[in-house]
Structure formats: structure tokens, C-alpha cells
Design a protein around this motif. Structure first.
Motif, PDB file in Angstrom:
ATOM      1  N   THR A 108      -4.268   4.128   5.281  1.00 40.92           N
ATOM      2  CA  THR A 108      -3.038   4.658   4.714  1.00 40.92           C
ATOM      3  C   THR A 108      -1.819   3.979   5.345  1.00 40.92           C
ATOM      4  O   THR A 108      -1.753   3.816   6.568  1.00 40.92           O
ATOM      5  CB  THR A 108      -2.956   6.178   4.937  1.00 40.92           C
ATOM      6  OG1 THR A 108      -4.092   6.803   4.327  1.00 40.92           O
ATOM      7  CG2 THR A 108      -1.689   6.756   4.327  1.00 40.92           C
ATOM      8  N   ASN A 126       0.946   7.700   0.480  1.00 40.17           N
ATOM      9  CA  ASN A 126       1.259   9.096   0.192  1.00 40.17           C
ATOM     10  C   ASN A 126       2.696   9.180  -0.307  1.00 40.17           C
ATOM     11  O   ASN A 126       3.643   9.246   0.480  1.00 40.17           O
ATOM     12  CB  ASN A 126       1.090   9.955   1.445  1.00 40.17           C
ATOM     13  CG  ASN A 126      -0.358  10.047   1.878  1.00 40.17           C
ATOM     14  OD1 ASN A 126      -1.263  10.081   1.047  1.00 40.17           O
ATOM     15  ND2 ASN A 126      -0.589  10.085   3.182  1.00 40.17           N
ATOM     16  N   SER A 210       1.049  16.470  -3.120  1.00 45.98           N
ATOM     17  CA  SER A 210      -0.107  16.332  -2.234  1.00 45.98           C
ATOM     18  C   SER A 210      -1.035  15.221  -2.714  1.00 45.98           C
ATOM     19  O   SER A 210      -2.103  15.009  -2.141  1.00 45.98           O
ATOM     20  CB  SER A 210      -0.892  17.651  -2.141  1.00 45.98           C
ATOM     21  OG  SER A 210      -1.521  17.948  -3.369  1.00 45.98           O
ATOM     22  N   SER A 212      -2.283  11.281  -3.483  1.00 42.81           N
ATOM     23  CA  SER A 212      -2.210   9.972  -2.853  1.00 42.81           C
ATOM     24  C   SER A 212      -2.515   8.907  -3.900  1.00 42.81           C
ATOM     25  O   SER A 212      -3.129   9.190  -4.929  1.00 42.81           O
ATOM     26  CB  SER A 212      -3.206   9.872  -1.695  1.00 42.81           C
ATOM     27  OG  SER A 212      -2.968  10.866  -0.715  1.00 42.81           O
ATOM     28  N   ARG A 235      -4.418  14.687   1.938  1.00 42.61           N
ATOM     29  CA  ARG A 235      -3.390  15.202   2.836  1.00 42.61           C
ATOM     30  C   ARG A 235      -3.193  16.688   2.577  1.00 42.61           C
ATOM     31  O   ARG A 235      -3.676  17.223   1.578  1.00 42.61           O
ATOM     32  CB  ARG A 235      -2.079  14.450   2.678  1.00 42.61           C
ATOM     33  CG  ARG A 235      -1.539  14.357   1.253  1.00 42.61           C
ATOM     34  CD  ARG A 235      -0.214  13.634   1.268  1.00 42.61           C
ATOM     35  NE  ARG A 235       0.234  13.274  -0.066  1.00 42.61           N
ATOM     36  CZ  ARG A 235       1.498  12.960  -0.351  1.00 42.61           C
ATOM     37  NH1 ARG A 235       2.409  12.972   0.597  1.00 42.61           N
ATOM     38  NH2 ARG A 235       1.839  12.614  -1.581  1.00 42.61           N
TER      39      ARG A 235
END
Length: 256
Positions: A108, A126, A210, A212, A235
Motif C-alpha cells: 500500500t 486508500n 473504506s 481500496s 482498512r
């Protein structure tokens, strides 16, 4: 050649026709053995692994792609064998939802700029403020302009056949972006349900804060990126509503 037994499929892009008549699919996933997100292409259109499936697969470096994450399936590369090449994958199970965040944490990044600076070609991001939009494609045989004329046989594959191309607008740590969304399931949904239902994709993808994104760059333009797939469960959800199971209801089959 290398054989790995922990390739986890994360996304597949819309099938695109090749100049020799074959139809190619690009896929991306992750392997703990490789300690990397990896890209495997070209796949055949049918029989590709499902998202979050764990697979054993034999790979070799793709000589037409210098990105370190890029591989192709080891096996017969002739056009005649292409439709069977996905049989190379051996399904070993599925990653439980509770283990997906840990699996992808190290891959990430905070922004597309960070990915460019690290010279990686695949990443998880994210984003904030996800918004689905559509880019009108006037050259599509299904566009209002072209529909007025007899266009003959319609193409069976490729994003260009669609009158509207989905895009995602979002913000990362470095600023705003508006990227093409090439997830195969989104195009499959539009193919089945038509342009009038395209706005339903936002609900099916659960585009809240929330979610990704699995993003990848272009081989010829390394600083240009697209969204391969929208992923959930990586996440902390912002609310109880965000905990709705991924790909529920009528989009489940198309987005698998």
C-alpha cells in the motif's frame, strides 16, 4: 521459469482483441513467494481464476514488458493454444476476508506520486472521496450517433465497444486523480444490463471511504495509471454501513 503456489488473484481487466484475432486479458495479484504484487498477461478470456482465489501457477518473464512485476504464463504461446492457457492455474482455495488486509499492507502506498518515485508498476492505494463517472465514447457502435447507422457486425470484446467508459475520481495524499476503471466485471455488467443501468455500478462497488484501489501503470507510459479493481476489507470501515459484504446482490457474479 518459476512455479509459485501462492498467487492470489486481485483483478482482471476488460478483454481486449489482439491483432491476430485472439482476445487478451490482463490480470494482477499478489504472491508472498515473490514478495510483490505481480501482473500476469496475456490470459485467455475464459476460465481465469476468481478474485481472492489462491493458485499454483508456472510463470516466466514477459519479454515484451520490462516492468519487474510483469510475467506471463509458462506454456504453449501459439495462437491455437491460447484459449486453453488458463488451465495453467491450479486452484488451491481462497483467502479468508480477515486475512486480506495483512496480505496487502506492505504493498500500500499513500499516493500515485509515491508509486512513481518508487518505480513500481502496481500498488494498493486508500483513496478519499471516491466518485464514479463515465466518459462518453462517440466511436462506440452503441453510441447514440453510431446507432443511427448500420454498423454491421459488432465487436465482441474491448472497452471501445462501449458507449460509456467508467472512471474513478478520487483524492490521495498528493492530490486529485481521475483514472480509467478497467475492471472486467464493470464492463460485463454494462454489457448485460445496458447503458441505462450504468449508474448502478457505484452501489455495486460500494464506493465509500473504506474501499481500496488496485492500480497499475501503462507499459509505454509509466507515469500514467489506471484502476484495475476496487477492493474491500483492507482498512478500518468508516461506519457499520461500510461493512456490507463485498460484491453483494446483483453485481456479485460480474465483479467476482
Amino acid at each position: 521459469m518459476i512455479t509459485i503456489d501462492d498467487f492470489v488473484m486481485l483483478g482482471k481487466t476488460v478483454p481486449e482483441p489482439n491483432s491476430d484475432g485472439r482476445v487478451f486479458v490482463c490480470s494482477a495479484g499478489v504472491s508472498e513467494t515473490m514478495r510483490s504484487l505481480i501482473r500476469i498477461y496475456p490470459l485467455a478470456r475464459y476460465g481465469a481464476p476468481a478474485r481472492w482465489s489462491i493458485n499454483q501457477v508456472a510463470l516466466e518473464v514477459n519479454p515484451k514488458d520490462s516492468r519487474k512485476e510483469s510475467f506471463r504464463l509458462a506454456g504453449d504461446r501459439t495462437p491455437e493454444a491460447h484459449e486453453q492457457i488458463n488451465n495453467t492455474f491450479r486452484d488451491l482455495g481462497k483467502v479468508p476476508q480477515g486475512k486480506r488486509a495483512a496480505l496487502l499492507k506492505r504493498h500500500t502506498v499513500g499516493s500515485i506520486k509515491e508509486a512513481n518515485d518508487k518505480k513500481i508498476s502496481l500498488a494498493i492505494i486508500n483513496p478519499d472521496v471516491l466518485d464514479l463517472t463515465f466518459e462518453f465514447n462517440p466511436e462506440s457502435p452503441d453510441s447514440p450517433q453510431q446507432a443511427l447507422f448500420d454498423m454491421g457486425a459488432r465487436p465482441e470484446a474491448g472497452a471501445k465497444r462501449f458507449a460509456y467508459i467508467p472512471r474513478l475520481r478520487f483524492k490521495d495524499e498528493d492530490g486529485q486523480h481521475h483514472l480509467m476503471l478497467r475492471d472486467w466485471g464493470c464492463f460485463e455488467y454494462m454489457r448485460k444490463h445496458g447503458d441505462d443501468k450504468r449508474s448502478d455500478l457505484a452501489g455495486g462497488l460500494h464506493l465509500h471511504n473504506s474501499r481500496s484501489l488496485l492500480i497499475g501503470n501503462f507499459n509505454r507510459h509509466r507515469n500514467s495509471w489506471l484502476v484495475i479493481s476496487v477492493l474491500g476489507g483492507l482498512r478500518q470501515p468508516a461506519s457499520l454501513f461500510d461493512e456490507i459484504p463485498e460484491n453483494s446482490d446483483h453485481l456479485a457474479a460480474a465483479l467476482a
